[in-house]
Design an enzyme around this catalytic site. Structure first.
Site, PDB file in Angstrom:
ATOM      1  N   ASP A   1       0.630  -1.210  -0.118  1.00 26.77           N
ATOM      2  CA  ASP A   1       0.187   0.133   0.220  1.00 26.77           C
ATOM      3  C   ASP A   1       0.841   0.994   0.117  1.00 26.77           C
ATOM      4  O   ASP A   1       2.101   0.768   0.300  1.00 26.77           O
ATOM      5  CB  ASP A   1      -0.956  -0.140   1.481  1.00 26.77           C
ATOM      6  CG  ASP A   1      -2.143   1.529   1.418  1.00 26.77           C
ATOM      7  OD1 ASP A   1      -2.365   1.770   0.475  1.00 26.77           O
ATOM      8  OD2 ASP A   1      -2.048   1.744   2.065  1.00 26.77           O
TER       9      ASP A   1
ATOM     10  N   ASP B   1      -0.592   4.977   0.836  1.00 26.53           N
ATOM     11  CA  ASP B   1      -0.753   5.697   2.178  1.00 26.53           C
ATOM     12  C   ASP B   1      -0.950   4.989   3.318  1.00 26.53           C
ATOM     13  O   ASP B   1      -1.323   4.198   3.800  1.00 26.53           O
ATOM     14  CB  ASP B   1      -2.332   6.398   1.534  1.00 26.53           C
ATOM     15  CG  ASP B   1      -2.302   7.756   1.015  1.00 26.53           C
ATOM     16  OD1 ASP B   1      -1.704   8.079   0.001  1.00 26.53           O
ATOM     17  OD2 ASP B   1      -3.662   7.564   0.215  1.00 26.53           O
TER      18      ASP B   1
END
Length: 257
Positions: free
Chosen positions: A13, A15
């Site tokens: 991922d 963020d």
């Protein structure tokens, strides 16, 4: 940790794992250096639909990281691919950022504010009441409702901000229709990620900061999972969920050792 470090591929991922807003998170530089030195396959797979892979590459460049466009896959691209496979030549009323519009155009999906086949909602800073009214009108007239991802909130430099599912809520409530969400934890996105990496699920690991998207997506896709505490989930919150990550790390730098 040796099992985690022995994986051939890593789906990460962005963020809360790589950055918060425009701030690079601790451990990222040694982690990316380690991936390169060890010849690992890696993919940044993000539920955010605002930016294109080119914009994400430039964002990391501004932080001092040079990562090719081929290492990025977004929920906007996954959404456009899904719609093109379901209904070639369809049209959509779009609430979203440039990344979502760009992905739709790339898959031959036209924008339509008259009688769209779909209403598609993603993150955007230009969200407004008029766009909600238009979306509600189209869904009531038969347009199918699609969300790029099911995140309620996301991390930013200033704190936690509303994400796609929060922006979708008024449309769902006003129409009585539930959206179909494409991004994590939907396995559609994970399967594409594994194909892009060219590895089998047992040869890969999912690294994320969210239990309800990243970790469950990895578990349901057969990947080992690593939760980093540099994003929205604290160590205390892990126990609230009926499943657990295989690894809990302070940040991605722990993987590099």
């Amino acid at each position: 940790m040796e099992v985690l470090r022995g994986k051939k591929g890593y789906i990460c991922d962005m963020d809360g794992v790589i950055y918060h807003g425009d701030r690079l998170l601790p451990g990222v530089l040694p982690f990316l250096g380690w991936l390169t030195e060890e010849g690992k396959s890696f993919l940044f797979l993000t539920n955010s639909s605002e930016r294109t892979p080119l914009e994400l590459r430039q964002k990391l460049l501004r932080m001092g990281l040079d990562v090719g466009e081929g290492h990025f896959y977004t929920s906007a691209l996954a959404t456009a691919k899904f719609l093109a496979s379901q209904s070639p030549g369809c049209s959509a009323y779009i609430i979203g950022g440039p990344g979502l519009y760009n992905a739709m155009y790339g898959y031959g999906i036209a924008t339509n504010d008259v009688n769209p086949d779909y209403v598609v909602v993603g993150e955007t800073r230009s969200y407004n009441y008029d766009s909600i009214l238009r979306a509600v009108h189209h869904v009531r007239n038969g347009s199918r409702l699609i969300g790029t991802n099911s995140d309620l909130t996301g991390p930013a430099e200033g704190g936690i901000i509303p994400a796609c599912r929060a922006l979708m809520a008024p449309i769902e409530l006003a129409t009585g229709k539930s959206a179909y969400y494409i991004g994590k934890p939907n396995p559609l996105m994970m399967r594409t990620g594994l194909r892009m990496l060219g590895v089998h699920s047992d040869e890969a690991a999912m690294i994320g900061d969210r239990m309800d998207t990243d970790i469950i997506a990895g578990i349901e896709s057969g990947l080992d999972t690593a939760l980093v505490l540099s994003g929205v989930t604290s160590r205390e919150e892990i126990g609230r969920f009926p499943y657990r990550p295989k690894y809990v790390l302070k940040d991605v730098g722990e993987i590099a050792g």
